[in-house]
Design an enzyme around this catalytic site. Structure first.
Site, PDB file in Angstrom:
ATOM      1  N   ARG A 286      22.719  23.218 -13.345  1.00 24.42           N
ATOM      2  CA  ARG A 286      22.968  22.006 -14.141  1.00 24.42           C
ATOM      3  C   ARG A 286      21.870  21.904 -15.183  1.00 24.42           C
ATOM      4  O   ARG A 286      20.747  21.512 -14.855  1.00 24.42           O
ATOM      5  CB  ARG A 286      22.943  20.807 -13.177  1.00 24.42           C
ATOM      6  CG  ARG A 286      23.516  19.523 -13.717  1.00 24.42           C
ATOM      7  CD  ARG A 286      23.130  18.373 -12.796  1.00 24.42           C
ATOM      8  NE  ARG A 286      21.750  17.971 -13.006  1.00 24.42           N
ATOM      9  CZ  ARG A 286      20.986  17.368 -12.091  1.00 24.42           C
ATOM     10  NH1 ARG A 286      21.460  17.085 -10.902  1.00 24.42           N
ATOM     11  NH2 ARG A 286      19.737  17.026 -12.373  1.00 24.42           N
ATOM     12  N   HIS A 290      21.620  14.699 -13.976  1.00 23.62           N
ATOM     13  CA  HIS A 290      22.825  14.533 -13.146  1.00 23.62           C
ATOM     14  C   HIS A 290      23.900  13.787 -13.934  1.00 23.62           C
ATOM     15  O   HIS A 290      25.035  14.237 -14.051  1.00 23.62           O
ATOM     16  CB  HIS A 290      22.482  13.780 -11.854  1.00 23.62           C
ATOM     17  CG  HIS A 290      23.704  13.390 -11.087  1.00 23.62           C
ATOM     18  ND1 HIS A 290      24.542  14.314 -10.500  1.00 23.62           N
ATOM     19  CD2 HIS A 290      24.267  12.174 -10.844  1.00 23.62           C
ATOM     20  CE1 HIS A 290      25.553  13.686  -9.926  1.00 23.62           C
ATOM     21  NE2 HIS A 290      25.405  12.398 -10.124  1.00 23.62           N
ATOM     22  N   TYR A 299      12.053  14.699 -10.996  1.00 27.63           N
ATOM     23  CA  TYR A 299      12.062  15.453  -9.731  1.00 27.63           C
ATOM     24  C   TYR A 299      12.225  16.965  -9.919  1.00 27.63           C
ATOM     25  O   TYR A 299      12.233  17.700  -8.945  1.00 27.63           O
ATOM     26  CB  TYR A 299      13.181  14.934  -8.817  1.00 27.63           C
ATOM     27  CG  TYR A 299      14.562  14.907  -9.459  1.00 27.63           C
ATOM     28  CD1 TYR A 299      15.324  16.071  -9.549  1.00 27.63           C
ATOM     29  CD2 TYR A 299      15.089  13.738  -9.991  1.00 27.63           C
ATOM     30  CE1 TYR A 299      16.577  16.048 -10.140  1.00 27.63           C
ATOM     31  CE2 TYR A 299      16.337  13.706 -10.581  1.00 27.63           C
ATOM     32  CZ  TYR A 299      17.080  14.859 -10.651  1.00 27.63           C
ATOM     33  OH  TYR A 299      18.308  14.853 -11.246  1.00 27.63           O
TER      34      TYR A 299
END
Ligand SMILES: Cc1ncc(C[n+]2csc(CCOP(=O)(O)OP(=O)(O)O)c2C)c(N)n1
Ligand SMILES: [Mg+2]
Length: 401
Positions: A286, A290, A299
């Protein structure tokens, strides 16, 4: 009665060893099951093709067309991101980096005969199988009409609940089998995180037990929001989960359109030949957050992202095309302009549609409305939100509910 299968499993050393401590010398050492997971790559990260493996996969023409589609979908993705940032659209999950998995798989399925049961990160596959491009924007604008897939386009609306749609895929494939459809199959898309859901295992078990024509296409993009794959599951591959369901299973380079195409084509052929379901783990990444509601910098290591940016499926396919003299700077310039024009037109269409009414909340989900929902719809029409139903003469109805 003799057991049908021998009794000792082949397990990785630490797990196997744990059992041997108690059983050495006393239990028969036979294999009850042995499995391996293959990894398929045909076009490597430098755009170099293994011609032997590429045989009978994609023609030059298909590769050029796929590259163009990938580029247009990337333009679409970036535009959707900006629409959200400028307040013209709601939350949006970028597809960036996963275009080869979407397009390679969609190419291997038969348009008009097969069904696509998607998640939310494979726009390119949906467009390729006939979904008008503005529908996805409408969906993220909160307009239910974006979920009303046009008649004749064989796909279900994108699924935000993780995992529920895989059950629908198994169900559709089972219906195909019961009806005796001869040349159709289903493909369902989902992420690495989705394979931790109970619905995934229910769908896989039924699909396998009933031997339905379904391709389970996992886009392992390494993250489920902020949870890395290594914390999501203990197994080193996602593909091995299918072994429990006795499904043919393979891991492919998900940024390699040739490998994805080949794996899905083989799985579809097997499905329509009565060979039941298959599982494919497309190893990809990805490249975006998100969704637009997320900030992955909180993160995720920049170094990890950088290493995957180098494996971008779009760059890879372009390198390949250039090495074969199938693509030039001039072609690129033309494509860039065409992509911008197409996407601008799509945005115009989505934004130009008349506003939805509150009725739309009810119009596209149920075949018919039960009393309670009808009351809710009527109440919304009065704009009273139900606090003062007597204002709209709804007292009788409200009391009945
Ligand atoms: C049933 C359910 N549980 C939780 C969520 C919240 N949620 C949205 S996306 C997501 C992670 C999904 O990860 P993955 O399956 O790997 O797909 P990806 O987003 O990486 O494509 C979660 C937990 C949800 N939408 N549905
Ligand atoms: Mg994921």
């Amino acid at each position: 009665m003799a057991p049908e299968a021998p009794v000792t499993a082949t397990l990785p050393a630490p797990i196997y060893g744990a059992w041997m401590m108690h059983t050495e010398g006393r239990m028969p050492r036979r294999k009850s099951y042995e499995a391996k997971i293959d990894f398929l790559q045909i076009l490597d990260e430098n755009g170099k093709l293994d011609a032997r493996l590429a045989k009978d996969t994609l023609t030059d023409e298909q590769v050029v067309a796929s590259y163009e589609q990938m580029w247009i979908c990337r333009e679409y993705d970036e535009t959707a991101f900006k629409l959200q940032r400028s307040g013209r659209m709601g939350t949006y999950p970028q597809n960036k980096g996963q275009e080869a998995a979407a397009i390679g798989s969609a190419l291997a399925m038969k348009k008009g005969a097969d069904w696509l049961v998607p998640c939310y990160r494979e726009n390119a596959a949906l467009f390729m199988h006939g979904l008008p491009m503005h529908y996805i924007l409408l969906h993220w604008m909160g307009d239910e009409r974006g979920n009303q897939v046009p008649e004749g386009v064989n796909q279900t609306p994108i699924s935000i609940p993780i995992g529920t749609h895989m059950l629908h895929a198994t169900g559709i494939a089972w219906a195909m089998k019961l009806r005796g459809d001869e040349d159709s199959a289903v493909i369902t898309y989902f992420g690495d995180g989705a394979t931790s859901e109970g619905d995934f295992h229910g769908a896989m078990n039924f699909a396998s037990t009933l031997q339905v024509p379904c391709v389970f296409m996992c886009q392992n993009n390494q993250w489920a929001i902020s949870v890395p794959r290594s914390e999501q599951m203990r197994s080193p591959t996602v593909a091995q989960k299918a072994i429990a369901y006795e499904m043919p299973t393979i891991q492919v380079d998900g940024n390699d359109i040739f490998a994805v195409y080949k794996a899905v084509k083989d799985a579809r052929d097997r499905a329509v030949d009565g060979g039941g379901p298959s599982f494919i783990e497309a190893v990809t990444y990805r490249l975006g957050d998100h969704t637009t509601a997320d900030d992955a910098r909180r993160y995720r290591d920049q170094a990890e992202l950088d290493s995957w940016l180098e494996k971008d499926p779009i760059i890879r396919i372009r390198k390949y095309l250039e090495s074969k003299d199938l693509w030039s700077e001039k072609d690129q310039k033309k494509l860039g302009e065409r992509a911008k024009k197409i996407v601008a037109e799509v945005v115009k269409t989505a934004e130009g549609i008349e506003d939805p009414t509150t009725d739309d909340i009810f119009n596209y989900t149920f075949a018919g409305l039960c009393d309670e929902l009808e009351t809710q719809r009527e109440t919304l029409r009065t704009n009273s939100l139900g606090q003062f139903p007597e204002q709209a003469g709804l007292r009788g109805r409200a009391e009945r509910v």
